[in-house]
Design an enzyme around this catalytic site. Sequence first.
Site, short mmCIF file in Angstrom:
data_model
loop_
_atom_site.label_atom_id
_atom_site.label_comp_id
_atom_site.label_asym_id
_atom_site.label_seq_id
_atom_site.Cartn_x
_atom_site.Cartn_y
_atom_site.Cartn_z
CG ASN A 8 24.36 129.35 40.55
OD1 ASN A 8 24.31 128.70 41.60
ND2 ASN A 8 25.24 129.10 39.60
CG HIS A 181 28.74 120.63 35.17
ND1 HIS A 181 29.95 120.00 35.21
CD2 HIS A 181 28.89 121.76 35.90
CE1 HIS A 181 30.81 120.71 35.92
NE2 HIS A 181 30.17 121.79 36.36
CG LEU A 209 36.59 120.89 29.31
CD1 LEU A 209 37.74 120.82 28.31
CD2 LEU A 209 36.65 119.70 30.27
NE ARG A 241 34.63 121.39 42.46
CZ ARG A 241 33.54 121.58 41.71
NH1 ARG A 241 32.75 120.57 41.43
NH2 ARG A 241 33.25 122.77 41.24
CG ASP A 283 42.37 131.62 36.13
OD1 ASP A 283 41.36 132.27 36.42
OD2 ASP A 283 42.84 131.55 34.97
CG ASN A 332 36.85 131.65 26.61
OD1 ASN A 332 36.43 132.35 25.70
ND2 ASN A 332 36.18 131.43 27.72
CD GLU A 379 25.85 126.22 33.91
OE1 GLU A 379 26.67 127.16 33.81
OE2 GLU A 379 26.04 125.27 34.67
P1 AMP Z 1 34.11 128.81 34.37
O1 AMP Z 1 34.08 128.07 35.67
O2 AMP Z 1 33.27 128.19 33.31
O3 AMP Z 1 33.86 130.29 34.55
O4 AMP Z 1 35.63 128.71 33.82
C1 AMP Z 1 36.73 129.22 34.52
C2 AMP Z 1 38.02 128.74 33.85
O5 AMP Z 1 38.01 129.19 32.48
C3 AMP Z 1 39.31 129.27 34.47
O6 AMP Z 1 40.26 128.23 34.58
C4 AMP Z 1 39.78 130.32 33.48
O7 AMP Z 1 41.18 130.44 33.45
C5 AMP Z 1 39.27 129.77 32.16
N1 AMP Z 1 39.07 130.86 31.19
C6 AMP Z 1 38.13 131.82 31.23
N2 AMP Z 1 38.30 132.69 30.19
C7 AMP Z 1 39.38 132.25 29.51
C8 AMP Z 1 40.07 132.72 28.34
N3 AMP Z 1 39.67 133.81 27.69
N4 AMP Z 1 41.13 132.02 27.92
C9 AMP Z 1 41.53 130.91 28.57
N5 AMP Z 1 40.94 130.42 29.67
C10 AMP Z 1 39.87 131.07 30.14
#
Ligand code: AMP
Length: 396
Positions: A8, A181, A209, A241, A283, A332, A379
């Site tokens: 990727n 996605h 998400l 975004r 984040d 998560n 993915e």
């Molecule tokens: P991704 O783009 O799928 O890697 O997701 C990133 C998002 O997931 C970010 O906003 C992170 O804060 C959230 N995230 C990842 N791990 C956790 C976790 N253990 N608890 C809460 N949010 C998480």
Amino acid sequence: MSAVVSLNAGSSSIKFAVFTLDRDHVPTLSGGGKIERIGMAPILTIRSVDGTVIEQKTWKDGQALTHAELLSWLFDWARIHLDGREIAAIGHRVVHGGPDFAVPRLVDEALLGKLESFNALAPLHQPHNLAAISAIAKLAPGLPQVACFDTAFHHDRPRIATRFAIPRALHDQGIRRYGFHGLSYEYISKRLAELDPGLAAGRVIVAHLGNGASLCAMASGRSVDTTMGFTALDGLVMGTRCGAIDPGVVLHLQTQVGMTAHQVESLLYKQSGLLGVSELSSDMRALSASDRPEAQEAIELFCWRAAREMGALAATLGGVDGVVFTAGIGENHADVRARICRRLEWLGARLCETANARGEPVISLPDSKIKLWVIPTDEERMIALHTASLLQDGAR
Ligand code: AMP
């Protein structure tokens, strides 16, 4: 035994996963990693399947290193460390398959040319995806490469779901709703059919998400509608975004505020979403840890918009039998799931707070009219499965 690599390639990062293939071409993950900060001081991390770091390298004076040079380094590393297993093919995530491609394709010159014509549809992603394919074609001529499109899963939606209400000629030029996605949704569709075949045959909304976020309405495991449109900017609130926005705002920013198209692009892609509203972080974890009202408002907006769009997709589907949460936040973040599910109570959703807090796969109460699942997406595996399957077809 041979191996396939899922790749990727983005603007400043390359993520990869190595899968070994057994005699029936079934892929098993054997490790993976990423190169980040390309163009600055690249950092490479490779992990074994249990997460142990097995290689870490930084290029402090790495400004001049191109994606191609870093891929070349990676190839040399793989030759030494793959224990004699040969790389049989590389599978690539390619963000845009345009109006044409509904399934993954083996790459050749003609296909590459066609895919380059979609660069303008996804200028932030597509050129980088394709540059990696070209670089590997030079490094290892003859090595099969497979393009797996993020748009493909949505290709066969009802036509009405692909249209904007703009003049027909523009639709015919490719200005339509594509959806993204797709590799994540395809994996979830496949996994749900294994875990809960009855539900998979029904009406399901999948909520991907993460930093990028979207929803997909599925009927019998196939996409019938999705929140992303012409670009991956549409739909839900995301990390940086904006998601769906009145197009009048874009016009206002350019004609009244005097922003250039490039500045507006940067604003909507990189400075908006959770980051823009919170003025703190993109984040979700950082926002949850903050008691600043702006951070809490950003989380609330994220959940409100997700639930609102689920209502719209419920109308598309004519009802909902299940919701699946996936990706970083969906897998998560129990509090975000709970906030969204509470807003779905009018549809008959009843969350089991305990199962949700524990992170169990099924988080609905037995009497919930909507079954609520949490399923980790994969993915890279989907890319490996497609790549292995095309290899097998080629061998027949
Ligand atoms: P991704 O783009 O799928 O890697 O997701 C990133 C998002 O997931 C970010 O906003 C992170 O804060 C959230 N995230 C990842 N791990 C956790 C976790 N253990 N608890 C809460 N949010 C998480």
